[in-house]
Design a protein around this motif. Structure first.
Motif, PDB file in Angstrom:
ATOM      1  N   GLN A  47       0.843  -1.186   0.000  1.00 32.61           N
ATOM      2  CA  GLN A  47       0.000   0.000   0.000  1.00 32.61           C
ATOM      3  C   GLN A  47       0.882   1.241   0.000  1.00 32.61           C
ATOM      4  N   VAL A  48       0.498   2.234  -0.803  1.00 33.25           N
ATOM      5  CA  VAL A  48       1.232   3.497  -0.887  1.00 33.25           C
ATOM      6  C   VAL A  48       0.255   4.635  -0.644  1.00 33.25           C
ATOM      7  N   GLN A  49       0.642   5.562   0.226  1.00 30.66           N
ATOM      8  CA  GLN A  49      -0.137   6.782   0.429  1.00 30.66           C
ATOM      9  C   GLN A  49       0.628   7.940  -0.209  1.00 30.66           C
ATOM     10  N   LEU A  50      -0.108   8.766  -0.949  1.00 26.12           N
ATOM     11  CA  LEU A  50       0.501   9.887  -1.660  1.00 26.12           C
ATOM     12  C   LEU A  50      -0.142  11.191  -1.209  1.00 26.12           C
ATOM     13  N   VAL A  51       0.684  12.192  -0.905  1.00 30.81           N
ATOM     14  CA  VAL A  51       0.176  13.491  -0.475  1.00 30.81           C
ATOM     15  C   VAL A  51       0.847  14.575  -1.304  1.00 30.81           C
ATOM     16  N   GLU A  52       0.043  15.285  -2.102  1.00 33.24           N
ATOM     17  CA  GLU A  52       0.565  16.376  -2.931  1.00 33.24           C
ATOM     18  C   GLU A  52       0.544  17.684  -2.163  1.00 33.24           C
ATOM     19  N   SER A  53       1.442  18.572  -2.523  1.00 38.99           N
ATOM     20  CA  SER A  53       1.477  19.918  -1.962  1.00 38.99           C
ATOM     21  C   SER A  53       2.143  20.849  -2.962  1.00 38.99           C
ATOM     22  N   GLY A  54       2.007  22.158  -2.706  1.00 40.89           N
ATOM     23  CA  GLY A  54       2.693  23.144  -3.534  1.00 40.89           C
ATOM     24  C   GLY A  54       1.814  23.880  -4.521  1.00 40.89           C
ATOM     25  N   GLY A  55       0.553  23.508  -4.610  1.00 43.93           N
ATOM     26  CA  GLY A  55      -0.340  24.207  -5.521  1.00 43.93           C
ATOM     27  C   GLY A  55      -0.681  25.593  -5.008  1.00 43.93           C
ATOM     28  N   GLY A  56      -1.369  26.362  -5.852  1.00 48.43           N
ATOM     29  CA  GLY A  56      -1.765  27.698  -5.445  1.00 48.43           C
ATOM     30  C   GLY A  56      -2.122  28.559  -6.632  1.00 48.43           C
ATOM     31  N   LEU A  57      -2.209  29.850  -6.373  1.00 49.30           N
ATOM     32  CA  LEU A  57      -2.536  30.843  -7.404  1.00 49.30           C
ATOM     33  C   LEU A  57      -1.252  31.522  -7.853  1.00 49.30           C
ATOM     34  N   VAL A  58      -1.048  31.581  -9.162  1.00 50.57           N
ATOM     35  CA  VAL A  58       0.159  32.204  -9.707  1.00 50.57           C
ATOM     36  C   VAL A  58      -0.218  32.969 -10.965  1.00 50.57           C
ATOM     37  N   GLN A  59       0.512  34.036 -11.231  1.00 51.56           N
ATOM     38  CA  GLN A  59       0.250  34.828 -12.428  1.00 51.56           C
ATOM     39  C   GLN A  59       0.834  34.141 -13.661  1.00 51.56           C
ATOM     40  N   PRO A  60       0.279  34.409 -14.826  1.00 51.56           N
ATOM     41  CA  PRO A  60       0.871  33.865 -16.062  1.00 51.56           C
ATOM     42  C   PRO A  60       2.350  34.225 -16.157  1.00 51.56           C
ATOM     43  N   GLY A  61       3.146  33.246 -16.569  1.00 51.25           N
ATOM     44  CA  GLY A  61       4.588  33.426 -16.634  1.00 51.25           C
ATOM     45  C   GLY A  61       5.313  33.040 -15.370  1.00 51.25           C
ATOM     46  N   GLY A  62       4.569  32.793 -14.307  1.00 54.42           N
ATOM     47  CA  GLY A  62       5.167  32.439 -13.022  1.00 54.42           C
ATOM     48  C   GLY A  62       5.534  30.978 -12.925  1.00 54.42           C
ATOM     49  N   SER A  63       6.002  30.608 -11.733  1.00 55.40           N
ATOM     50  CA  SER A  63       6.471  29.241 -11.491  1.00 55.40           C
ATOM     51  C   SER A  63       5.872  28.695 -10.202  1.00 55.40           C
ATOM     52  N   LEU A  64       5.747  27.389 -10.171  1.00 53.13           N
ATOM     53  CA  LEU A  64       5.366  26.649  -8.965  1.00 53.13           C
ATOM     54  C   LEU A  64       6.126  25.336  -8.967  1.00 53.13           C
ATOM     55  N   ARG A  65       6.368  24.811  -7.780  1.00 54.85           N
ATOM     56  CA  ARG A  65       6.919  23.455  -7.665  1.00 54.85           C
ATOM     57  C   ARG A  65       5.968  22.613  -6.829  1.00 54.85           C
ATOM     58  N   LEU A  66       5.453  21.562  -7.451  1.00 55.65           N
ATOM     59  CA  LEU A  66       4.604  20.607  -6.753  1.00 55.65           C
ATOM     60  C   LEU A  66       5.458  19.495  -6.169  1.00 55.65           C
ATOM     61  N   SER A  67       5.034  19.015  -5.013  1.00 55.86           N
ATOM     62  CA  SER A  67       5.694  17.876  -4.376  1.00 55.86           C
ATOM     63  C   SER A  67       4.667  16.793  -4.112  1.00 55.86           C
ATOM     64  N   CYS A  68       5.116  15.563  -4.152  1.00 57.60           N
ATOM     65  CA  CYS A  68       4.264  14.424  -3.827  1.00 57.60           C
ATOM     66  C   CYS A  68       5.069  13.509  -2.920  1.00 57.60           C
ATOM     67  N   ALA A  69       4.669  13.443  -1.665  1.00 56.85           N
ATOM     68  CA  ALA A  69       5.359  12.623  -0.680  1.00 56.85           C
ATOM     69  C   ALA A  69       4.662  11.275  -0.564  1.00 56.85           C
ATOM     70  N   ALA A  70       5.444  10.209  -0.641  1.00 57.55           N
ATOM     71  CA  ALA A  70       4.915   8.849  -0.593  1.00 57.55           C
ATOM     72  C   ALA A  70       5.318   8.161   0.702  1.00 57.55           C
TER      73      ALA A  70
END
Length: 115
Positions: free
Chosen positions: A1-24
């Protein structure tokens, strides 16, 4: 069994950057291929990027050159670096761990690209 939890989302302006993480947790992370999918309102879930247990990567044409997937097996985490974001990247992003025939999903994290 694997549990996955995503984080790092949000609101960003066009041209911007985000980094998503997924911890298992819960199993041997390194043996799984890891993928990022996204689903926009009214659309089907689509594969954005994937990385195999050996580190090979693949990307949807729509994100090539802008997104980078990576994994840190010591931290049981997969990342999605998203640069030059566009409004059409707005979606819920899901992490997936797979080793046929097994398939696990996270709960998703919202990414909104808007001015």
């Amino acid at each position: 069994q694997v549990q996955l939890v995503e984080s790092g989302g949000g609101l960003v302006q066009p041209g911007g950057s985000l980094r998503l993480s997924c911890a298992a947790s819960g199993s041997i992370f390194s043996i799984y291929a890891m993928d990022w999918y996204r689903q926009a309102p009214g659309k089907q879930r689509e594969l954005v990027a994937g990385i195999t247990s050996g580190g090979s990567t693949n990307y949807a044409d729509s994100v090539k050159g802008r997104f980078t997937i990576s994994r840190d097996n010591a931290k049981n985490t997969v990342y999605l670096q998203m640069n030059s974001l566009k409004p059409e990247d707005t979606a819920v992003y899901y992490c997936n761990a797979n080793r046929l025939p097994i398939n696990y999903w996270g709960q998703g994290t919202q990414v909104t690209v808007s001015s």
